[in-house]
Design an enzyme around this catalytic site. Sequence first.
Site, PDB file in Angstrom:
ATOM      1  N   ASP A  60       0.882  -1.172   0.000  1.00 22.47           N
ATOM      2  CA  ASP A  60       0.000   0.000   0.000  1.00 22.47           C
ATOM      3  C   ASP A  60       0.916   1.217   0.000  1.00 22.47           C
ATOM      4  O   ASP A  60       1.211   1.797   1.045  1.00 22.47           O
ATOM      5  CB  ASP A  60      -0.880  -0.049   1.267  1.00 22.47           C
ATOM      6  CG  ASP A  60      -1.783   1.166   1.402  1.00 22.47           C
ATOM      7  OD1 ASP A  60      -2.030   1.843   0.383  1.00 22.47           O
ATOM      8  OD2 ASP A  60      -2.242   1.440   2.529  1.00 22.47           O
TER       9      ASP A  60
HETATM   10  C1  SPV Z   1      -6.845   2.313   4.051  1.00 25.99           C
HETATM   11  O1  SPV Z   1      -7.722   1.555   4.425  1.00 25.99           O
HETATM   12  O2  SPV Z   1      -6.284   2.180   2.974  1.00 25.99           O
HETATM   13  C2  SPV Z   1      -6.422   3.421   4.883  1.00 25.99           C
HETATM   14  C3  SPV Z   1      -6.506   3.277   6.308  1.00 25.99           C
HETATM   15  O3  SPV Z   1      -5.958   4.376   4.356  1.00 25.99           O
HETATM   16  S1  SPV Z   1      -4.977   2.821   6.908  1.00 25.99           S
HETATM   17  O4  SPV Z   1      -4.601   1.553   6.347  1.00 25.99           O
HETATM   18  O5  SPV Z   1      -5.168   2.756   8.332  1.00 25.99           O
HETATM   19  O6  SPV Z   1      -4.005   3.838   6.562  1.00 25.99           O
HETATM   20 MG    MG Z   2      -5.283   4.064   2.424  1.00 25.52          MG
END
Ligand code: SPV
Ligand code: MG
Length: 556
Positions: free
Chosen positions: A60
């Site tokens: 991510d």
């Molecule tokens: C997501 O769900 O992608 C978010 C929340 O941005 S977090 O993973 O807590 O950053």
């Molecule tokens: Mg996010």
Amino acid sequence: MEVKTGETKAEKLRKLFAEKDLIRVVGAHDGLGAKLIERNGFDAVWASGFEIATSHAVPDANILTMTQHLDAAEVINDATSLPVIADCDTGYGNSNNVIHMVKRYEAAGIAAVCIEDKKFPKVNSFIDGRQELAPVHEFVGKIMAAKNAQQSRSFMVIARVEALIAGWGEEEALKRAEAYVTAGADAILIHSKAKTPDEIISFVEKWHRRAPVIIIPTKYPALTEDKMKQLGVKVVIYANQGIRAAIKAMDSTLAQIHKHGIAGLDGKIATMEEVFELQGMYRMKEDEKKFLHTASHDVRAVILAAGYNKNESSLVSLLRDAPLAMLDINGKSLLERNVATLRSVGVSDIYVVAGYQEDKIRVDGIKKIVNRDYASKHILHSLMTAEEALKGKVIVSYVDILFDHNLADRLLKCDDDIVLVVDSSFKKTKMRNKKLDLVAAETHPADGFRSLDTKKKNHLKRVGKGISEKEADFEYIGVSLFSAKGIKLFKDTCRAAMEQYRSKRFHEAADIERASFTDLIQELVEQGAKINLLEVTSGWMEIQTFEDYKRASKVV
Ligand code: SPV
Ligand code: MG
């Protein structure tokens, strides 16, 4: 996707903001997740960047493109009637990218986008190390660009404040939140990676509800929803528990399969029925019934192939070793040809009533029903031998008729309860040495004219071999169609007649056991039933004599 009320998803989300104390949102990465979230009573769906990245098995960290995120958000949005809030990371670039992004997300029917004030490319907030904040002026520019790009009043832009994540402290977080709301943000998402809710509670208390506050309590699950309400938190996002649950469930199931195979999994995994329900398969089948008029998968056919015409001497030698149904026409039996035609129009549930040399009747995929009394009892009895199959929409055909795809297709398109296929050309064709099933109709076919008006209905007045050629308008070709209602009426009338005419004349038959199909049709007419006629002038032929057989072998 618009919801049924005609309300857009953005309007729906605005309404939730106006009416609910605490809006409960769950993260998804696909349509299935969105469906489950809706099924469990939540208010909205978070198209989570973290979940979407995970489902692609990539970090991510802006590895995926905007269009990949948008595609996922669209799938999520289409699968649910709930409004979708899309996690758009930092907006996929600078304010120019944000403008393009807002246009695309809003056009896709997404209710709100959320952008965060980190530098592109971002890294997930819970990863130590690089968590670089963008300068305030730069992010303010993105918020203004986003608000300026949106088309509808209801669409929302949420500003995510990452100052606590980056370790810049509460004061910086409050200053940034203030600047973003001034720039036009519709709500603030304040994120924290602290293991206790203290820093969030402190921020929210100091914020004094200046704009709606959104939180993602992944790291501080101790914060209860009651406390959130008391603090004045407007939205809680359970961002990633769905995919984490799925990973665990799949992993343990796969481990079990690896060790023990799939036996013993029932009860631990979703049933196929549950999956079909989630896919919308059952709803599709309902729609199909209503709208897919060409669908003939629910139609069955009953082919009457039990009898043996002792009076037709020209075929005696041919039929010594096989029933008429199996007569070979250029390499394929008569029955196989009709079964193939029926399958070509989607009718695959095919019953054949066999009698004379029934063991010789063999065609792949058909269901055979045997009428042992074929020699003494006639066609009506044969048809009633297949009583169990006479349900829903049914085509009933004599075996000695060869018909083509177009004829079957036209017949299936009829929506009347009982339809007989009739031909008016019998007067012009060479005299055949058998007695025809003739038909007197309500409307006579206009001599020398053909009509294109296929919707015009014509009804049966009389049917039988006893009608004179002068009185007759048509010949019944031996193929008919019944709706579910029509076939029920046919069966009920037949059962009643079997009681009443056991050893009495029944129309043209000496008694009910020797009755023909057309005798019962005549009975139905006399009892007031409407029998529709489908007029054809080609697309079929009969095989009742050696001459017919030779002709069929030439033309097929
Ligand atoms: C997501 O769900 O992608 C978010 C929340 O941005 S977090 O993973 O807590 O950053
Ligand atoms: Mg996010």
